[in-house]
Design an enzyme around this catalytic site. Sequence first.
Site, PDB file in Angstrom:
ATOM      1  N   SER A   1       0.781  -1.246   0.000  1.00 35.82           N
ATOM      2  CA  SER A   1       0.000   0.000   0.000  1.00 35.82           C
ATOM      3  C   SER A   1       0.809   1.290   0.000  1.00 35.82           C
ATOM      4  CB  SER A   1      -0.967   0.013   1.192  1.00 35.82           C
ATOM      5  OG  SER A   1      -2.134  -0.692   0.869  1.00 35.82           O
TER       6      SER A   1
ATOM      7  N   LYS B   1       0.146   3.796  -2.766  1.00 35.90           N
ATOM      8  CA  LYS B   1      -0.852   4.871  -2.734  1.00 35.90           C
ATOM      9  C   LYS B   1      -0.218   6.253  -2.667  1.00 35.90           C
ATOM     10  CE  LYS B   1      -4.559   2.058  -0.690  1.00 35.90           C
ATOM     11  NZ  LYS B   1      -3.927   0.783  -0.324  1.00 35.90           N
TER      12      LYS B   1
ATOM     13  N   SER C   1      -5.878   3.477   4.418  1.00 36.25           N
ATOM     14  CA  SER C   1      -5.351   2.646   3.324  1.00 36.25           C
ATOM     15  C   SER C   1      -6.481   2.021   2.523  1.00 36.25           C
ATOM     16  CB  SER C   1      -4.420   1.556   3.858  1.00 36.25           C
ATOM     17  OG  SER C   1      -3.589   1.069   2.824  1.00 36.25           O
TER      18      SER C   1
END
Length: 487
Positions: A106, A109, A163
């Site tokens: 993640s 991102k 997230s």
Amino acid sequence: MKYKWKPVLAAMLASFCLFSSPLTALATDNTVSTIEDEMVHNTEGAAEAGSAETQTGESETPVQADEEPGWPSGPSIVAESGIVMEVSTGTILYSKNMHAQYYPASITKIMTALLAMENCELDEQVTVPHEAVYMEDKGSHIALDEGEVLSVEDCLYGMMLASANDAAYALAIHIGGTIEKFAEMMNERARELGCEDSNFVNPHGLPDERHVSSAYDMALITREALKHEIFRTVSKTVYYEIQPTDKQPDLIPMSNHHKMICSGKYHYDGVFAGKTGYTVVAKNTLVTCAARNDMELICVTMKTEGRQVYVDTATLFDFCFDNFKKVDIGSSGTEGEEIEVSVKEGDSPEKTEKIPFRISEDGYVVLPSQAEFSDLKPLLLLNADRGPEVTGAVLEYLLGTRTVGQAVIALPESMIVKPEPETVQNETESEPEQEKEKEGKGFRWWYIPLGILGALAAAGAGFLIVRRQIWKYRWRKNRKRRRSGRH
């Protein structure tokens, strides 16, 4: 008859173990497969237990960082890859396998957030598509509904704090139209930033064997994101709420997953931004930004177990803040003097010259605490592509072979790159040609006979028309007389 209870009890226990084991394993597998982003957040007790050995170094041997002569020797960390980069100069203070490719999970991102900040207004409205809600492996999410409308700002908070994969997906469709087009934008932007090891195929970091990056690339991407104030604001927020809307009557509360930002056992003074990541194959990945002693540092660690990500990051920050200093080049005492520099222009070999030293823009270097500014080698980079008339150049400072900072300085008159004279000649040479073209477009001699022929043709045609009309008139008159005579 005496009842034999012991054999019966043993049979019952055996049956229980036989049937409960596969159920327990199935439940565990389902839990692991649905956790995309922070195992250390969603299964906190298990993460603590699993990280106890790695923190003491008993389960695996930490690997020493990449070393360079004359540079402070970095600490050992358990993470397979790591980097610490100073924000203003881009100086790499610490590295370990920094170009090795890993699954980023993640922390992907951050790139998605960068493209959103560069291509959208914060109040733009993002409609949640069907695919964002019904992803096969949804992982971490904030339970968005199909057709729900959020602002770009709300999506940023959803991605960076919780997230949220559904928020990342919706934002990617809003910007790129399709996930494939957005991935192309991600890779193009990464190349522009100088990333060498990344290939992005989705906006959230869910598992895909083609989706890879490196600690070095993630540091470059984060450095660019930090240029946007909204990224700093969102990243350091501990708690945020997405307000109810017509299509979503419920409040969506979110807490920051990054434990070095929040108060608690792993809090680190000075941390102001970052992003967590976790998948089963990537393990824990972490990006953290901290400021102290006028230095802002980016730390990236990849492929770590559990809470060890925070232990490694704190170790690296302590090392860098204790062993490095940031120096203003303008305060180095060389302003207004002549300095000897190595000059590099394109592919030409380096040459040494003395030039007046005058800074036209602020510049800094980051040095080991024991090093002095006089230990640095200044390398003047002349680049004729910087403009039609270049009056300044980049002065890059090296300590050994490592770049530690740079400044833009004013060039002396003798070194200013002026427009090539060939360009002027080409312009002047083109003027006679233009005149010839103008002359060529003037009066031609053969226009006269052509005009005469045209006039004769017109006269002949007129004569034939008049003659035909006279003939018709006479024919009609004679016909009328013959009819009169008969009567």
